[in-house]
Design a protein around this motif. Structure first.
Motif, PDB file in Angstrom:
ATOM      1  N   PHE A  74      -4.278   0.170   9.997  1.00 51.95           N
ATOM      2  CA  PHE A  74      -4.576   1.316  10.673  1.00 51.95           C
ATOM      3  C   PHE A  74      -3.190   1.670  11.248  1.00 51.95           C
ATOM      4  O   PHE A  74      -2.296   1.104  11.642  1.00 51.95           O
ATOM      5  CB  PHE A  74      -5.600   1.286  11.438  1.00 51.95           C
ATOM      6  N   SER A  75      -3.325   3.171  11.422  1.00 52.21           N
ATOM      7  CA  SER A  75      -2.107   3.576  12.280  1.00 52.21           C
ATOM      8  C   SER A  75      -2.356   4.398  13.551  1.00 52.21           C
ATOM      9  O   SER A  75      -3.609   5.230  13.382  1.00 52.21           O
ATOM     10  CB  SER A  75      -1.301   4.426  11.360  1.00 52.21           C
ATOM     11  N   ILE A  76      -1.563   4.691  14.548  1.00 54.12           N
ATOM     12  CA  ILE A  76      -2.135   5.439  15.752  1.00 54.12           C
ATOM     13  C   ILE A  76      -0.759   6.577  15.967  1.00 54.12           C
ATOM     14  O   ILE A  76       0.367   6.199  16.028  1.00 54.12           O
ATOM     15  CB  ILE A  76      -2.190   4.649  16.967  1.00 54.12           C
TER      16      ILE A  76
ATOM     17  N   LYS B  42       3.378   0.005   3.765  1.00 52.02           N
ATOM     18  CA  LYS B  42       4.894  -0.110   4.121  1.00 52.02           C
ATOM     19  C   LYS B  42       5.179  -1.051   5.142  1.00 52.02           C
ATOM     20  O   LYS B  42       4.449  -0.839   6.206  1.00 52.02           O
ATOM     21  CB  LYS B  42       5.514   1.408   4.394  1.00 52.02           C
ATOM     22  N   GLY B  43       6.056  -1.844   5.102  1.00 52.11           N
ATOM     23  CA  GLY B  43       6.527  -2.646   6.121  1.00 52.11           C
ATOM     24  C   GLY B  43       7.966  -2.393   6.548  1.00 52.11           C
ATOM     25  O   GLY B  43       8.418  -1.246   6.129  1.00 52.11           O
ATOM     26  N   ARG B  44       8.553  -3.348   7.546  1.00 53.37           N
ATOM     27  CA  ARG B  44       9.773  -2.918   7.937  1.00 53.37           C
ATOM     28  C   ARG B  44      10.956  -3.356   6.814  1.00 53.37           C
ATOM     29  O   ARG B  44      10.594  -3.834   5.999  1.00 53.37           O
ATOM     30  CB  ARG B  44       9.914  -3.908   9.109  1.00 53.37           C
TER      31      ARG B  44
ATOM     32  N   ASP C 294      -2.563   6.245   0.340  1.00 55.61           N
ATOM     33  CA  ASP C 294      -1.203   5.427   0.033  1.00 55.61           C
ATOM     34  C   ASP C 294      -0.696   4.658   1.153  1.00 55.61           C
ATOM     35  O   ASP C 294      -0.319   3.439   0.851  1.00 55.61           O
ATOM     36  CB  ASP C 294      -0.197   6.577  -0.272  1.00 55.61           C
ATOM     37  N   SER C 295      -0.789   5.115   2.308  1.00 57.16           N
ATOM     38  CA  SER C 295      -0.280   4.435   3.687  1.00 57.16           C
ATOM     39  C   SER C 295      -0.901   5.290   4.968  1.00 57.16           C
ATOM     40  O   SER C 295      -0.678   6.461   4.981  1.00 57.16           O
ATOM     41  CB  SER C 295       1.242   4.674   3.680  1.00 57.16           C
ATOM     42  N   THR C 296      -1.365   4.715   5.673  1.00 60.84           N
ATOM     43  CA  THR C 296      -2.079   5.341   6.817  1.00 60.84           C
ATOM     44  C   THR C 296      -0.753   5.954   7.806  1.00 60.84           C
ATOM     45  O   THR C 296      -0.831   6.786   8.344  1.00 60.84           O
ATOM     46  CB  THR C 296      -2.868   4.246   7.857  1.00 60.84           C
ATOM     47  N   ASN C 297       0.404   5.206   7.914  1.00 59.76           N
ATOM     48  CA  ASN C 297       1.473   5.671   8.378  1.00 59.76           C
ATOM     49  C   ASN C 297       1.888   7.044   7.882  1.00 59.76           C
ATOM     50  O   ASN C 297       2.223   7.934   8.727  1.00 59.76           O
ATOM     51  CB  ASN C 297       2.434   4.687   8.438  1.00 59.76           C
ATOM     52  N   THR C 298       2.006   7.049   6.354  1.00 58.18           N
ATOM     53  CA  THR C 298       2.534   8.228   5.700  1.00 58.18           C
ATOM     54  C   THR C 298       1.664   9.477   5.919  1.00 58.18           C
ATOM     55  O   THR C 298       2.193  10.394   6.327  1.00 58.18           O
ATOM     56  CB  THR C 298       2.843   7.965   4.266  1.00 58.18           C
TER      57      THR C 298
HETATM   58  C1  BTN Z   1       5.765  -5.460   8.399  1.00 54.90           C
HETATM   59  O1  BTN Z   1       5.134  -6.397   8.117  1.00 54.90           O
HETATM   60  O2  BTN Z   1       6.892  -5.340   8.277  1.00 54.90           O
HETATM   61  C2  BTN Z   1       4.942  -4.333   9.107  1.00 54.90           C
HETATM   62  C3  BTN Z   1       3.564  -3.925   8.183  1.00 54.90           C
HETATM   63  C4  BTN Z   1       2.794  -2.849   8.908  1.00 54.90           C
HETATM   64  C5  BTN Z   1       1.654  -2.596   7.884  1.00 54.90           C
HETATM   65  C6  BTN Z   1       0.998  -1.477   8.374  1.00 54.90           C
HETATM   66  S1  BTN Z   1      -0.474  -1.235   7.467  1.00 54.90           S
HETATM   67  C7  BTN Z   1      -1.132   0.107   8.286  1.00 54.90           C
HETATM   68  C8  BTN Z   1       0.347   0.949   8.459  1.00 54.90           C
HETATM   69  N1  BTN Z   1       0.599   1.695   7.166  1.00 54.90           N
HETATM   70  C9  BTN Z   1       1.534   1.194   6.302  1.00 54.90           C
HETATM   71  O3  BTN Z   1       1.704   1.591   5.270  1.00 54.90           O
HETATM   72  N2  BTN Z   1       2.204   0.114   7.216  1.00 54.90           N
HETATM   73  C10 BTN Z   1       1.320  -0.040   8.270  1.00 54.90           C
END
Ligand code: BTN
Length: 269
Positions: free
Chosen positions: A83-85, A66-68, A37-41
């Motif tokens: 990717f996410s750290i 997801k974005g800001r 779904d999302s690497t952040n989540t």
């Molecule tokens: C933005 O443009 O507002 C921020 C975008 C960030 C996208 C990255 S992709 C990897 C990580 N996982 C997400 O769901 N969002 C960030």
């Protein structure tokens, strides 16, 4: 392009955990997903099982990127870098913005190193090339309510790599690495370079020298913008990015205002 080139390019285009682990300067836990779904989540919801800073989650596609500001981040298969750290920083919550600015500088350095590409940084979290967005960064943090410190933070990085990494209707505001440079490096190498640069900056984070680079690469300083803040908006000229990574603008009546990243968005005029 010959058959060999096509096959070679295709092979190199595959995200590879092995290639990424090899390309990292330090050993980290790396997970690569075909789809998530999302690497952040993912990192936020599995944090209890992850003990190490610099645990990295990478995906070939995200179904709910997801974005800001609650926006979504389009993440089609094989076209981008998502990717996410995960980090356990010893930072006061208000300084989490420096994780975002550090990631911006790391991405800019990596694009230069891997592709010779010069980019600009649009405060606070976007990388631009030829006046269009190439990359976005989303930092999310969790605060320990008992003592007000940061429990963990997740820095998520999304780069449009291939031409089709964003819908056609966004082509006047978005761009991709492929449109800005010759693709002389694959996604694995670019991911490693971003992480390696980010880690160097992160390890010296109280030292904010890299903020000079952030300012030097600013896409906004000197530009006229519309500031959108809560339910108001007003025109202003961007003057600087201050020590706290806030944007300093001058309004039309000459007042100087300091804008915090969490509460505003900007439109270029
Ligand atoms: C933005 O443009 O507002 C921020 C975008 C960030 C996208 C990255 S992709 C990897 C990580 N996982 C997400 O769901 N969002 C960030």
């Amino acid at each position: 392009m010959g058959l060999f080139d096509i096959l070679f390019k295709k092979k190199c285009d595959i995200l590879s955990k092995e290639a990424i682990v090899l390309g990292l300067e330090n050993t980290h836990d790396v997970e690569v997903f075909e789809s998530i779904d999302s690497t952040n989540t993912y990192l936020k919801t599995s944090v209890k099982t992850k003990k190490n800073s610099f645990t990295i989650a990478i995906a070939d596609t995200q179904t709910n990127g997801k974005g800001r500001m609650g926006r979504s981040f389009y993440s089609p298969k094989g076209s981008g870098i998502y990717f996410s750290i995960l980090l356990f920083p010893t930072l006061p919550p208000q300084n989490c913005v420096f994780l975002t600015t550090a990631a911006c500088v790391a991405v800019a350095r990596a694009l230069k190193e891997c592709l010779g590409l010069d980019t600009q940084i649009k405060w606070v979290n976007d990388i631009y090339c030829n006046g269009k967005k190439l990359c976005g960064i989303l930092t999310e943090s969790c605060i320990n309510t008992n003592n007000g410190t940061v429990y963990f933070a997740v820095v998520g990085i999304g780069v449009n790599f291939k031409k089709n990494a964003f819908p056609k209707e966004l082509s006047n505001i978005a761009t991709s690495v492929e449109e800005c440079a010759r693709l002389t490096c694959d996604r694995n190498s670019l991911i490693c370079s971003i992480i390696n640069h980010f880690e160097k900056i992160y390890n010296e984070l109280p030292n904010r020298d890299y903020m000079n680079e952030y300012r030097d690469k600013s896409f906004l300083i000197g530009k006229n913008v519309t500031v959108i803040k809560a339910d108001t908006s007003f025109p202003a000229t961007v003057i600087d990015i201050n020590e706290d990574a806030n944007l300093v603008v001058q309004t039309q009546n000459g007042d100087i205002e300091t804008l915090f990243s969490g509460e505003v968005s900007l439109k270029l005029k």
